[in-house]
Scaffold this motif. Sequence first.
Motif, PDB file in Angstrom:
ATOM      1  N   TRP B 186       0.861  -1.044   0.153  1.00  0.00           N
ATOM      2  CA  TRP B 186       0.165  -0.105  -0.170  1.00  0.00           C
ATOM      3  C   TRP B 186       1.107   1.287   0.093  1.00  0.00           C
ATOM      4  O   TRP B 186       0.321   2.127  -0.939  1.00  0.00           O
ATOM      5  N   THR B 187       2.026   0.809   0.720  1.00  0.00           N
ATOM      6  CA  THR B 187       2.934   2.477   0.924  1.00  0.00           C
ATOM      7  C   THR B 187       2.993   3.101  -0.343  1.00  0.00           C
ATOM      8  O   THR B 187       3.629   4.126  -0.922  1.00  0.00           O
ATOM      9  N   GLU B 188       4.169   1.633  -0.778  1.00  0.00           N
ATOM     10  CA  GLU B 188       4.697   1.689  -2.922  1.00  0.00           C
ATOM     11  C   GLU B 188       3.367   2.110  -3.444  1.00  0.00           C
ATOM     12  O   GLU B 188       3.685   2.974  -4.102  1.00  0.00           O
ATOM     13  N   GLU B 189       2.488   1.883  -2.935  1.00  0.00           N
ATOM     14  CA  GLU B 189       1.115   2.307  -4.638  1.00  0.00           C
ATOM     15  C   GLU B 189       0.953   3.742  -4.181  1.00  0.00           C
ATOM     16  O   GLU B 189       0.562   4.924  -4.872  1.00  0.00           O
ATOM     17  N   PHE B 190       0.676   3.909  -2.382  1.00  0.00           N
ATOM     18  CA  PHE B 190       0.367   5.356  -2.254  1.00  0.00           C
ATOM     19  C   PHE B 190       0.799   6.628  -2.750  1.00  0.00           C
ATOM     20  O   PHE B 190       0.572   7.174  -3.541  1.00  0.00           O
ATOM     21  N   LEU B 191       3.258   6.099  -2.458  1.00  0.00           N
ATOM     22  CA  LEU B 191       3.694   7.335  -2.778  1.00  0.00           C
ATOM     23  C   LEU B 191       3.249   7.143  -4.332  1.00  0.00           C
ATOM     24  O   LEU B 191       4.842   8.046  -4.864  1.00  0.00           O
ATOM     25  N   LYS B 192       3.113   6.471  -5.262  1.00  0.00           N
ATOM     26  CA  LYS B 192       3.601   6.390  -6.282  1.00  0.00           C
ATOM     27  C   LYS B 192       2.225   7.048  -6.720  1.00  0.00           C
ATOM     28  O   LYS B 192       2.139   7.928  -8.135  1.00  0.00           O
ATOM     29  N   SER B 193       1.681   7.916  -6.349  1.00  0.00           N
ATOM     30  CA  SER B 193       0.565   8.699  -6.597  1.00  0.00           C
ATOM     31  C   SER B 193       0.788  10.366  -7.242  1.00  0.00           C
ATOM     32  O   SER B 193       1.509  10.494  -6.516  1.00  0.00           O
ATOM     33  N   ASP B 194       0.461  10.537  -8.120  1.00  0.00           N
ATOM     34  CA  ASP B 194       1.018  12.217  -8.701  1.00  0.00           C
ATOM     35  C   ASP B 194       0.211  13.392  -7.487  1.00  0.00           C
ATOM     36  O   ASP B 194       1.403  13.944  -7.094  1.00  0.00           O
ATOM     37  N   ALA B 195      -1.066  12.822  -7.426  1.00  0.00           N
ATOM     38  CA  ALA B 195      -1.394  13.574  -6.512  1.00  0.00           C
ATOM     39  C   ALA B 195      -0.710  13.293  -5.205  1.00  0.00           C
ATOM     40  O   ALA B 195      -0.145  15.093  -4.088  1.00  0.00           O
ATOM     41  N   VAL B 196       0.024  12.174  -4.405  1.00  0.00           N
ATOM     42  CA  VAL B 196       0.522  12.434  -2.979  1.00  0.00           C
ATOM     43  C   VAL B 196       1.918  12.992  -3.395  1.00  0.00           C
ATOM     44  O   VAL B 196       2.163  13.801  -2.590  1.00  0.00           O
ATOM     45  N   MET B 197       2.246  13.106  -4.367  1.00  0.00           N
ATOM     46  CA  MET B 197       3.935  12.810  -4.169  1.00  0.00           C
ATOM     47  C   MET B 197       3.909  14.733  -4.272  1.00  0.00           C
ATOM     48  O   MET B 197       4.787  15.341  -4.366  1.00  0.00           O
ATOM     49  N   GLU B 198       3.277  15.395  -5.070  1.00  0.00           N
ATOM     50  CA  GLU B 198       2.819  16.505  -5.421  1.00  0.00           C
ATOM     51  C   GLU B 198       3.936  17.376  -4.554  1.00  0.00           C
ATOM     52  O   GLU B 198       3.878  18.883  -4.624  1.00  0.00           O
ATOM     53  N   CYS B 199       2.805  17.694  -3.160  1.00  0.00           N
ATOM     54  CA  CYS B 199       3.403  18.040  -2.648  1.00  0.00           C
ATOM     55  C   CYS B 199       4.195  17.643  -1.001  1.00  0.00           C
ATOM     56  O   CYS B 199       3.807  17.695  -0.079  1.00  0.00           O
ATOM     57  N   LEU B 200       4.137  16.480  -0.845  1.00  0.00           N
ATOM     58  CA  LEU B 200       4.879  15.239  -0.152  1.00  0.00           C
ATOM     59  C   LEU B 200       6.189  16.240  -0.232  1.00  0.00           C
ATOM     60  O   LEU B 200       7.233  16.219  -0.999  1.00  0.00           O
ATOM     61  N   PRO B 201       6.559  16.544   1.171  1.00  0.00           N
ATOM     62  CA  PRO B 201       7.922  16.896   1.732  1.00  0.00           C
ATOM     63  C   PRO B 201       8.759  16.304   1.778  1.00  0.00           C
ATOM     64  O   PRO B 201       8.962  14.418   1.627  1.00  0.00           O
ATOM     65  N   LYS B 202       9.932  16.469   1.250  1.00  0.00           N
ATOM     66  CA  LYS B 202      11.198  15.102   0.449  1.00  0.00           C
ATOM     67  C   LYS B 202      11.576  14.645   2.013  1.00  0.00           C
ATOM     68  O   LYS B 202      11.927  15.351   2.526  1.00  0.00           O
ATOM     69  N   ARG B 203      11.857  13.486   1.302  1.00  0.00           N
ATOM     70  CA  ARG B 203      12.199  13.069   3.008  1.00  0.00           C
ATOM     71  C   ARG B 203      13.483  12.953   3.308  1.00  0.00           C
ATOM     72  O   ARG B 203      13.847  12.816   4.299  1.00  0.00           O
ATOM     73  N   ALA B 204      14.800  12.971   2.130  1.00  0.00           N
ATOM     74  CA  ALA B 204      16.288  13.461   2.955  1.00  0.00           C
ATOM     75  C   ALA B 204      15.528  15.383   3.908  1.00  0.00           C
ATOM     76  O   ALA B 204      16.228  14.804   5.078  1.00  0.00           O
TER      77      ALA B 204
END
Lengths: 224, 224
Positions: B186-204
């Motif tokens: 689920w984590t993998e699928e969720f993080l692949k979504s465009d809307a999710v990625m657009e405003c996600l704070p950078k991991r680093a």
Amino acid sequence: MAEEVKVFRSWGSPFSYRVELALRLKGVAYEYIEEDLSNKSTLLLEYNPVHKKVPVLLHHGKPIAESLVILEYIEETWQENPILPKDPRERAVVRFWSRFLDDKCSLALWMSCWTEGETQQNFMEQAKECLHLLEEELKGKKFFGGDSIGMVDIAASFIAHWLGVLEEVAGISLLDEEKYPNLCKWTEEFLKSDAVMECLPKRANLLAFFQARKHAISATKASV
Amino acid sequence: MAEEVKVFRSWGSPFSYRVELALRLKGVAYEYIEEDLSNKSTLLLEYNPVHKKVPVLLHHGKPIAESLVILEYIEETWQENPILPKDPRERAVVRFWSRFLDDKCSLALWMSCWTEGETQQNFMEQAKECLHLLEEELKGKKFFGGDSIGMVDIAASFIAHWLGVLEEVAGISLLDEEKYPNLCKWTEEFLKSDAVMECLPKRANLLAFFQARKHAISATKASV
């Protein structure tokens, strides 16, 4: 087809009471199953395996847990006597205060009555702050829901009926009429409603129940 | 008339992120106001006087607080890409798990990463139990919302993106792929979504932020 509506409840629980009151306001007939919380039924554990708590609403054989979740379900399933407004912003305000009652207020009030010393003083401070916020929210209104009982009123049943009993058991005073005139007037109006009274646990029984609980706690402490 | 949608947020807050993600899924343009949580703005305190926290959604000048309350408001205000199902029972299930994430899961996961010794072990036990329940809930589904991202997925963003960072900072492991294969998928699928990625704070950036926080806590402890 007859609706099959069952409520797994415990008679003294304000959270169970929320569900019963909402059903009565909607005019929905229901059966209740009384749970012994010291010996929970297999069915309750099956229907609410996550929290293992009352209330659980069973509708056509399907369970729903968590009182505020159940209230939203009741509102969406039976349209009679709405307990939420129509406007999205007003609905958000209702949800905000309902959660506030659960997340902040109930704990502070409950712990004020079951702790002692400095811990109790801290909880009482928090509790008074919560009551002050609710007092402000009631300004100019008969009920939190305006002219009629809504979801926040139902969620706040604890304050109208249980709090006075617990204050008496604990020997403390929180809901002071001079400090919180709106809340005290609300309590009076709320308790006058037919739907509210129909299934409210009797004050004398609640008092005996919580007094016995206090004695049991004191006896345990004394024997340690 | 242009919609006036503003989000008072803090870039590293998973609760702020919920609101931004829901708006993006709905295709609603918004401005954000970045809050310094160590020096909160007068506006934030005015808009959320009860909790004094981000996020706050401002729509046409009117504030709404509490992330789950905001998500329901967003769903009721913008119909595009529903994040809740239509059926009352399914909606109740969504609300149940969203509250579960807030009331039980987030605290257990967060405290597992910020405590030590026996306290940490207790929180880790609770956290694993929460993850196990979510793992079961995901069985046979791509998202908690079924085939598309819904309110529970949004509420669980913390697990998909923040948890790994916090595990690394704390030097512990919770989201084990062997134990929780559905959640990891689920984590993998969720993080692949465009809307999710657009405003996600950078991991680093998150990692640097929480590492600095850990060092500050250790330094405070060492100087006491």
